[in-house]
Design a protein around this motif. Structure first.
Motif, PDB file in Angstrom:
ATOM      1  N   VAL A   2      28.095  17.922  -1.320  1.00 37.82           N
ATOM      2  CA  VAL A   2      27.437  17.667  -2.587  1.00 37.82           C
ATOM      3  C   VAL A   2      28.394  16.908  -3.480  1.00 37.82           C
ATOM      4  O   VAL A   2      29.528  17.326  -3.681  1.00 37.82           O
ATOM      5  CB  VAL A   2      27.036  18.997  -3.270  1.00 37.82           C
ATOM      6  CG1 VAL A   2      26.493  18.713  -4.647  1.00 37.82           C
ATOM      7  CG2 VAL A   2      25.998  19.715  -2.425  1.00 37.82           C
ATOM      8  N   ARG A   3      27.940  15.787  -4.018  1.00 40.01           N
ATOM      9  CA  ARG A   3      28.832  15.000  -4.874  1.00 40.01           C
ATOM     10  C   ARG A   3      28.737  15.502  -6.306  1.00 40.01           C
ATOM     11  O   ARG A   3      27.828  15.188  -7.048  1.00 40.01           O
ATOM     12  CB  ARG A   3      28.449  13.508  -4.791  1.00 40.01           C
ATOM     13  CG  ARG A   3      28.709  12.917  -3.405  1.00 40.01           C
ATOM     14  CD  ARG A   3      30.182  13.033  -3.018  1.00 40.01           C
ATOM     15  NE  ARG A   3      30.349  12.948  -1.588  1.00 40.01           N
ATOM     16  CZ  ARG A   3      31.504  13.084  -0.976  1.00 40.01           C
ATOM     17  NH1 ARG A   3      32.593  13.339  -1.651  1.00 40.01           N
ATOM     18  NH2 ARG A   3      31.578  13.008   0.335  1.00 40.01           N
ATOM     19  N   VAL A 303      19.496  20.542  -7.567  1.00 38.00           N
ATOM     20  CA  VAL A 303      20.385  20.099  -6.493  1.00 38.00           C
ATOM     21  C   VAL A 303      20.029  20.770  -5.179  1.00 38.00           C
ATOM     22  O   VAL A 303      19.974  20.124  -4.131  1.00 38.00           O
ATOM     23  CB  VAL A 303      21.857  20.356  -6.870  1.00 38.00           C
ATOM     24  CG1 VAL A 303      22.765  20.078  -5.677  1.00 38.00           C
ATOM     25  CG2 VAL A 303      22.257  19.487  -8.056  1.00 38.00           C
ATOM     26  N   ASP A 309      19.690  14.558  -1.049  1.00 42.40           N
ATOM     27  CA  ASP A 309      20.038  13.420  -1.905  1.00 42.40           C
ATOM     28  C   ASP A 309      21.495  13.456  -2.342  1.00 42.40           C
ATOM     29  O   ASP A 309      22.109  12.420  -2.590  1.00 42.40           O
ATOM     30  CB  ASP A 309      19.141  13.393  -3.154  1.00 42.40           C
ATOM     31  CG  ASP A 309      17.731  12.937  -2.849  1.00 42.40           C
ATOM     32  OD1 ASP A 309      17.505  12.431  -1.726  1.00 42.40           O
ATOM     33  OD2 ASP A 309      16.857  13.083  -3.719  1.00 42.40           O
ATOM     34  N   TYR A 310      22.059  14.669  -2.461  1.00 39.80           N
ATOM     35  CA  TYR A 310      23.420  14.815  -2.944  1.00 39.80           C
ATOM     36  C   TYR A 310      24.439  14.928  -1.807  1.00 39.80           C
ATOM     37  O   TYR A 310      25.621  14.648  -1.998  1.00 39.80           O
ATOM     38  CB  TYR A 310      23.523  16.048  -3.857  1.00 39.80           C
ATOM     39  CG  TYR A 310      22.677  15.925  -5.104  1.00 39.80           C
ATOM     40  CD1 TYR A 310      23.199  15.393  -6.279  1.00 39.80           C
ATOM     41  CD2 TYR A 310      21.343  16.317  -5.103  1.00 39.80           C
ATOM     42  CE1 TYR A 310      22.419  15.261  -7.417  1.00 39.80           C
ATOM     43  CE2 TYR A 310      20.556  16.187  -6.234  1.00 39.80           C
ATOM     44  CZ  TYR A 310      21.091  15.655  -7.388  1.00 39.80           C
ATOM     45  OH  TYR A 310      20.309  15.517  -8.511  1.00 39.80           O
ATOM     46  N   PRO A 315      25.506   9.196  -0.766  1.00 39.29           N
ATOM     47  CA  PRO A 315      24.512  10.009  -1.467  1.00 39.29           C
ATOM     48  C   PRO A 315      23.492   9.144  -2.214  1.00 39.29           C
ATOM     49  O   PRO A 315      23.718   7.959  -2.451  1.00 39.29           O
ATOM     50  CB  PRO A 315      25.353  10.827  -2.449  1.00 39.29           C
ATOM     51  CG  PRO A 315      26.561  10.001  -2.677  1.00 39.29           C
ATOM     52  CD  PRO A 315      26.825   9.273  -1.397  1.00 39.29           C
ATOM     53  N   LYS A 317      22.101  10.586  -5.165  1.00 39.96           N
ATOM     54  CA  LYS A 317      22.303  11.007  -6.561  1.00 39.96           C
ATOM     55  C   LYS A 317      23.674  11.653  -6.695  1.00 39.96           C
ATOM     56  O   LYS A 317      24.228  12.179  -5.723  1.00 39.96           O
ATOM     57  CB  LYS A 317      21.227  11.994  -7.003  1.00 39.96           C
ATOM     58  CG  LYS A 317      19.798  11.454  -7.004  1.00 39.96           C
ATOM     59  CD  LYS A 317      18.833  12.511  -7.519  1.00 39.96           C
ATOM     60  CE  LYS A 317      17.404  11.984  -7.584  1.00 39.96           C
ATOM     61  NZ  LYS A 317      16.807  11.867  -6.229  1.00 39.96           N
ATOM     62  N   PHE A 318      24.199  11.613  -7.933  1.00 39.26           N
ATOM     63  CA  PHE A 318      25.473  12.247  -8.247  1.00 39.26           C
ATOM     64  C   PHE A 318      25.281  13.260  -9.374  1.00 39.26           C
ATOM     65  O   PHE A 318      24.393  13.123 -10.222  1.00 39.26           O
ATOM     66  CB  PHE A 318      26.512  11.223  -8.709  1.00 39.26           C
ATOM     67  CG  PHE A 318      27.137  10.431  -7.611  1.00 39.26           C
ATOM     68  CD1 PHE A 318      27.974  11.030  -6.690  1.00 39.26           C
ATOM     69  CD2 PHE A 318      26.889   9.066  -7.493  1.00 39.26           C
ATOM     70  CE1 PHE A 318      28.569  10.291  -5.678  1.00 39.26           C
ATOM     71  CE2 PHE A 318      27.475   8.325  -6.486  1.00 39.26           C
ATOM     72  CZ  PHE A 318      28.316   8.938  -5.572  1.00 39.26           C
ATOM     73  N   LEU A 319      26.159  14.246  -9.398  1.00 36.55           N
ATOM     74  CA  LEU A 319      26.199  15.227 -10.468  1.00 36.55           C
ATOM     75  C   LEU A 319      27.566  15.184 -11.133  1.00 36.55           C
ATOM     76  O   LEU A 319      28.595  15.226 -10.465  1.00 36.55           O
ATOM     77  CB  LEU A 319      25.947  16.626  -9.893  1.00 36.55           C
ATOM     78  CG  LEU A 319      26.154  17.828 -10.827  1.00 36.55           C
ATOM     79  CD1 LEU A 319      25.222  17.741 -12.014  1.00 36.55           C
ATOM     80  CD2 LEU A 319      25.920  19.120 -10.059  1.00 36.55           C
ATOM     81  N   LEU A 558      23.160  14.077 -14.388  1.00 37.68           N
ATOM     82  CA  LEU A 558      22.774  13.559 -13.081  1.00 37.68           C
ATOM     83  C   LEU A 558      22.584  12.056 -13.204  1.00 37.68           C
ATOM     84  O   LEU A 558      22.058  11.575 -14.216  1.00 37.68           O
ATOM     85  CB  LEU A 558      21.458  14.187 -12.616  1.00 37.68           C
ATOM     86  CG  LEU A 558      21.396  15.707 -12.507  1.00 37.68           C
ATOM     87  CD1 LEU A 558      19.984  16.147 -12.144  1.00 37.68           C
ATOM     88  CD2 LEU A 558      22.379  16.210 -11.474  1.00 37.68           C
TER      89      LEU A 558
END
Length: 595
Positions: A2-3, A303, A309-310, A315, A317-319, A558
């Motif tokens: 997870v990013r 998430v 997606d993460y 990826p 999407k990013f968080l 996000l």
């Protein structure tokens, strides 16, 4: 993986979003320098539209009357000042001024205006073509800043030039036809003279409040002016739909390392949504490039629902999670009979279970429980006496709260006058917090507080004229110094009666000892001395308790993975000039430092 990006760290599992506050703190302390980076040769792709949500209506872009963060975000893309803050939000760097010198006595600043900088093309200019910026524009803009624009008060003037720049007060009061402290040397050189050394003055010249605008635009549009030198130009404002559209400035004066003229984006589209849920739906549908201000529980839910997606490589999407240079608090109206006794104000402070509010209402989206003062405990303020200030801060102590209220003559809340709290909705977050605060005050003290939700602009107007006993407030630093927070309670400019506005000191707190310490801090020549005086002033402020600190801001954000070079500064401003849209390829991702 997870990013999860915080500028400096990557977390491996989405479950980390719902860990305890202690675990979160430990993760921050063990931060690495890993984040998506690009190697030289990955040339940016021009074009595209960056889409953001806004929280409030944008009614004016006149830089000297901008008070809210939403409008400031838009204004920063349109206007530029002599200087700007770097992306870390700590140091001033060149902008319209390419260099500057300071006299030995630290009272004269000489700025060299960058040649070849042009105002936006606009019909206010002959032939519709923007002209080159000169030193005369600096003088015009600063005199406009030092002009009474609203019934005897210009808050941005008071926070930047009043009592600081030579002749500023005289010009504002109509005692002089020119601003003595601004001297045009030649077309591209201007001198600014201040009354006495003030180390933070240079910061003020990097804020939106000292933006440079052309007289032609002001002559044609007045307070509706929107012509600057920034990377984007105003295309339209739809106040009914709360939409703002900016388009690329083709004549912008900044280039990237490849020789491309910035910005890369074709346009920026701001739009309002009725709730954070609606914003999130738009983001999930790809209609927003970025979304911020989400509670941790909601982020975890999102998430985990879209883990692919993460966790994909690259990826989708990013968080991001970052603390901000901002503080949330409720302020007391010091002219109100309800709060003219310090014991009442202290009682209210001890009656609030901030930890419960942060955990249950805010879902841990905060950088502390208000355990210090008005100045947020961010790395930019290293060396500030947070420990000494924290020793005076208010913990949750119901028995002490009841005792103080009884001493003030209101045992069990009996006879306590009617109190109203005003707030803006903030996507329902502020409303949910207010409900919990009101419930806690009633349970602990037996007092009843009514609350009213107002549009942001009306809330500001009501608070300036002391029309409510309590006001929900939040302050994001204008520049990286405790001064910008402490000035909200500086009393020298508070008017005698409520028929005149008071801003930003809307609590109308006045303590000469506090003001004197602030002034010593203003004049201090070293950071060490400056921090010493500011911290002593803040200790007085805490004991006088004209406010109730709630928390220090930390936001989850996000963003779509195709958004490159995205950076949120501690000052809360998003610099869009270097952002571009480009999907990551698998080869790019592998060649970066993200595996």
């Amino acid at each position: 993986m997870v990013r999860f990006r915080e500028g400096s760290f990557v977390l491996a599992m989405a479950v980390a979003l719902v860990t305890s506050a202690c675990s979160e703190k430990k993760e921050k302390e063990e931060a690495s320098e890993d984040q998506p980076t690009e190697k030289v040769g990955h040339e940016p792709v021009p074009g595209g539209t960056f889409q953001l949500a806004i929280q409030e209506n944008v009614s004016t872009l006149f830089p000297y009357q901008i008070y809210d963060l939403t409008t400031a975000q838009v204004g920063h893309q349109i206007y530029e000042s002599l200087l700007q803050f770097d992306n870390k939000g700590g140091d001033v760097i060149p902008s319209l001024a390419e260099k500057w010198e300071v006299s030995e006595d630290q009272t004269v600043y000489t700025f060299h205006i960058k040649k070849g900088v042009f105002f936006h093309d606009n019909e206010c200019f002959e032939g519709g073509k923007g002209r080159e910026v000169t030193a005369e524009d600096v003088k015009f803009s600063f005199e406009l800043l030092c002009t009474d624009h609203e019934n005897g008060q210009n808050a941005n003037f008071e926070n930047t030039f009043k009592g600081i720049v030579k002749g500023a007060s005289e010009f504002y009061n109509g005692q002089s036809e020119t601003l003595a402290g601004v001297e045009v040397v030649d077309n591209h050189k201007v001198k600014l003279t201040i009354n006495e050394p003030r180390s933070t003055f240079i910061y003020k010249l990097a804020t939106l409040f000292t933006a440079i605008i052309p007289h032609e635009a002001y002559d044609m549009y007045g307070y509706q002016v929107s012509v600057g030198t920034g990377p984007f130009m105003l295309s339209s404002i739809n106040e009914t739909k709360d939409e703002v559209v900016l388009v690329r400035n083709p004549n912008y004066h900044v280039q990237d390392e490849y020789g491309n003229t910035l910005p890369y984006l074709d346009s920026v589209f701001y739009s309002a949504y009725p709730s954070k849920t609606a914003e999130l739906d738009a983001f999930q549908a790809g209609e927003l490039s970025v979304i911020s201000g989400l509670p941790a529980s909601k982020v975890s839910e999102v998430v985990q629902a879209d883990i692919q997606d993460y966790s994909a490589q690259p990826p989708v999407k990013f968080l991001i999670r970052k603390p901000e240079m901002a503080t949330e608090y409720y302020e007391f109206n010091m002219t109100s009979p309800a709060f003219n006794d310090v014991r009442v104000r202290r009682a209210f402070n001890h009656a609030i279970d901030r930890k419960n509010i942060i955990e249950e209402v805010m879902a841990n989206q905060a950088n502390g429980y208000g355990e210090f003062g008005i100045t947020p405990p961010v790395p930019s303020f290293e060396g500030y006496d947070f420990k000494g200030i924290g020793e005076l801060a208010y913990d949750y102590n119901p028995e002490k709260a009841k005792e103080l209220l009884a001493e003030a003559g209101y045992e069990n809340g009996e006879g306590f006058p009617s109190v109203k709290l005003i707030l803006n909705s903030g996507g329902n977050r502020n409303w949910n917090v207010a409900k919990e605060v009101v419930k806690q005050l009633e349970k602990t003290l037996g007092v009843y507080v009514n609350y009213e939700i107002l549009p942001f602009s009306r809330k500001i107007e009501e608070s300036k004229y002391a029309r409510s006993e309590m006001v929900r407030s939040a302050w994001i630093a204008d520049y990286p110094s405790p001064e910008t927070f402490l000035l909200n309670f500086y009393g020298r400019n508070v008017p005698a009666g409520t028929d005149m506005p008071s801003y930003p000191n809307t609590s109308r707190y006045v303590n000469p000892s506090y003001d004197e310490l602030l002034e010593k801090g203003f004049a201090a020549k070293t950071k060490e001395d400056r921090y010493k005086y500011f911290a002593e002033a803040e200790k007085i402020l805490i004991q006088d308790a004209p406010m109730m600190i709630l928390w220090y801001t930390e936001n989850y954000k996000l963003h779509q993975a195709n958004v490159r070079k995205l950076d949120f500064t501690p000052l809360g401003i998003l610099d869009l000039e270097g952002i571009y849209l480009k999907q990551w390829t698998e080869a790019e991702w592998k060649s970066s430092n993200n595996l």
